[in-house]
Write an enzyme that holds these catalytic residues in place. Structure first.
Site, PDB file in Angstrom:
ATOM      1  N   ASP A 115      44.865  44.953  39.515  1.00  0.00           N
ATOM      2  CA  ASP A 115      43.834  44.410  38.622  1.00  0.00           C
ATOM      3  C   ASP A 115      43.447  45.483  37.605  1.00  0.00           C
ATOM      4  OD1 ASP A 115      41.705  42.713  37.574  1.00  0.00           O
ATOM      5  OD2 ASP A 115      41.916  41.610  39.452  1.00  0.00           O
TER       6      ASP A 115
ATOM      7  N   HIS B 240      44.494  40.847  33.429  1.00  0.00           N
ATOM      8  CA  HIS B 240      44.021  41.756  34.492  1.00  0.00           C
ATOM      9  C   HIS B 240      45.019  42.905  34.685  1.00  0.00           C
ATOM     10  CE1 HIS B 240      40.405  39.673  35.679  1.00  0.00           C
ATOM     11  NE2 HIS B 240      41.046  38.515  35.753  1.00  0.00           N
TER      12      HIS B 240
ATOM     13  N   GLU C 234      42.577  34.232  33.590  1.00  0.00           N
ATOM     14  CA  GLU C 234      41.716  35.028  32.714  1.00  0.00           C
ATOM     15  C   GLU C 234      42.505  35.998  31.829  1.00  0.00           C
ATOM     16  OE1 GLU C 234      37.663  35.043  35.358  1.00  0.00           O
ATOM     17  OE2 GLU C 234      39.114  36.590  35.851  1.00  0.00           O
TER      18      GLU C 234
HETATM   19  C1  ACM Z   1      39.697  34.314  39.712  1.00  0.00           C
HETATM   20  O1  ACM Z   1      38.654  34.226  40.402  1.00  0.00           O
HETATM   21  N1  ACM Z   1      39.671  34.908  38.540  1.00  0.00           N
HETATM   22  C2  ACM Z   1      40.939  33.746  40.158  1.00  0.00           C
END
Ligand code: ACM
Ligand code: ZN
Length: 512
Positions: A175, A246, A309
């Site tokens: 991440d 991420h 995201e």
């Molecule tokens: C997430 O909670 N961004 C998968």
């Protein structure tokens, strides 16, 4: 024994209490009838030493005349895969299981019924259980990027999953705030990407940071050890390597795979970050080489590639990205993400594996063979199921265990939300509005433990337990009665087991 005295969770499909008990002594043998069951017997022996300091003996041939705990696989049982029959009689115990993992699941039920006596014997009340799971994907997730947890702590987490018959551990390994898996071909991923120079402290709105260097990662040897530990407990580990978003930690190490060239720092705060992988040929080679090492470590048939995201700001400004869109006839940056995921899917498929991604991978068109993890609600899961893609439900309302579980005034700081034990217990993974055929694509559910506001493993336990125990019943039990009061009674008895292991579970539900 009456129904009130039952403490098994998840509740078995069928059980009949009988009078009397079997007494386990240090001379009782655990006798396996086949090599597969012998492996489970050995794992169970180790667990009994750990939990009860009780030295069960294991054997694969009859020794003397018993009494035995006898374990065997039987593929002809009329039970779902992973089901088992457990017979506890005064003269012996027999566990017969159906692949995959039936014997082990039966032994986990047995573990929950064991009552240690002061004379170091263990009493187990007589009963017969016939049991099998409702869903094939019974998952728990752990984010080790925002905060890092040791190999021993991850094993403790896996122990909890095993006890409640989960069979999937989703290990969120990369991440913005840290890259946590050693990749031999790209050592800077962990040397640089595994560490950050500070961490957000307290509430997001306060925007406060410490300046303490924080990080860590798992070596490939450690990963293999954890994969083996989980496999012995019939738990598959699904690794997650996030792309295209991420990706800040990876890009801090290798900025050449971004749109701008960087430089970047491993993120210290929480949130969604604009710098994501740029879909160049070099980036695809980089990610494919990483996935080669990941697939060599994890036998999982399913590989999680993230997909959530991923802001498109950089792609909109990037000459390479815009030229690629023109060349490929892609009308939007969402379609470019779909192109990205489809390229990765093709590669992963060529190695005989399947990808799963967060529901954003539906945007711009779903890759042909992808599985979907529905987190922003149920809509993504519903759309994917209608499109005949397998779905794991993980909607944030019911399955985000980083949410508060009680009045925030009395709880440690959490990310927000509110998901009580009762909410989890009453959760139904198959959403309304799907036909029977479409419902079959909902293969299970999973709860996620994101660790922005979870600083240590005791806090992980506090957030996960007992909500994961409620989820285990949702996922396993075919005869769930939706009787929360009965569940709470069994839970109170069941938690006595966890007291032995000093698990730091939440008691918030006791006052709700
Ligand atoms: C997430 O909670 N961004 C998968
Ligand atoms: Zn770009």
């Amino acid at each position: 024994m009456t129904a009130q005295e039952n403490r098994l969770i998840p509740a078995p499909a069928e059980w009949s209490p009988e009078t009397g008990s079997f007494n386990l002594t240090p001379t009782t043998f655990l006798l396996a009838r086949d090599m597969q069951a012998f492996q489970d017997a050995v794992t169970f022996r180790d667990i009994c030493i750990d939990w009860f300091d009780f030295p069960l003996k294991t054997a694969i041939k009859e020794i003397g005349s018993g009494p035995y705990i006898e374990v065997a696989y039987d593929s002809t049982l009329d039970l779902p895969d992973g089901g088992y029959i457990l017979v506890i009689a005064p003269e012996g115990i027999k566990v017969t299981g159906k692949a995959d993992g039936g014997v082990f699941h039966g032994l986990m039920s047995l573990l929950q019924l064991m009552e240690p006596k002061p004379d170091r014997t263990i009493s187990i009340p007589c009963q017969t259980i016939s049991d099998g799971p409702r869903f094939v994907w019974r998952g728990m997730h752990l984010d080790v990027c925002r905060h890092f947890f040791s190999v021993d702590e991850v094993k403790q987490y896996i122990d909890l999953l095993a006890l409640y018959k989960f069979n999937s551990f989703h290990w969120h390994l990369t991440d913005d705030q840290g890259w946590r898996i050693e990749i031999k071909q790209y050592p800077k991923l962990t040397e640089v990407g595994g560490w950050r120079n500070g961490t957000m402290v307290g509430r997001y709105s306060d925007q406060q940071y410490d300046s303490i260097r924080y990080g860590g990662y798992y070596t490939q040897e450690e990963i293999r050890e954890v994969v083996d530990y989980a496999a012995k407990r019939h738990i598959n580990i699904v690794p997650e390597i996030e792309m295209p978003g991420h990706a800040t930690a990876a890009l801090a190490a290798y900025p050449e795979f971004s749109c701008t060239g960087g430089p970047f720092e491993v993120a210290q705060g929480w949130g969604v970050f604009p710098d994501i992988f740029c879909p160049t040929e070099e980036t695809f080679t980089f990610l494919e080489n990483i996935l080669d090492e990941v697939m060599a470590l994890f036998p999982s048939s399913v590989i999680h590639i993230g997909g959530d995201e991923a802001p498109k700001d950089r792609w909109k400004e990037c000459a390479h990205c815009q030229a690629l869109m023109q060349r490929e006839g892609l009308a939007s940056e969402e379609e470019l993400q779909s192109y990205f995921v489809q390229r990765i899917e093709k590669y992963v498929n060529s190695k005989g594996r399947t990808i799963i991604g967060w529901d954003e991978i539906l945007e711009g068109g779903l890759a042909p063979n992808a599985m979907v993890m529905s987190w922003r609600g149920t809509e993504g899961g519903i759309a994917a199921a209608k499109d005949k893609h397998q779905v794991v439900m993980s909607p944030n309302n019911d399955c985000y265990f980083d949410h508060y579980q009680g009045d925030p005034a009395n709880e440690p700081l959490a990310i927000g939300g509110m998901t009580t034990l009762e909410d989890v217990y009453n959760y139904e993974p198959v959403p309304p509005g799907l036909s029977k055929e479409e419902s079959a694509f909902i293969i299970g559910a999973q709860a996620n433990v994101w660790t922005e506001y979870i600083l240590n493993f005791e806090h992980v336990e506090y957030m996960a337990v007992p909500r994961m125990i409620a989820l285990s019943e949702v996922l396993w039990s075919t005869n769930r009665k939706s009787n929360f009061d009965d569940f709470k009674l069994r839970l109170a008895r069941n938690l006595q087991l966890l007291d032995r292991q000093h698990v730091n579970y939440s008691r918030t539900w006791q006052t709700q």
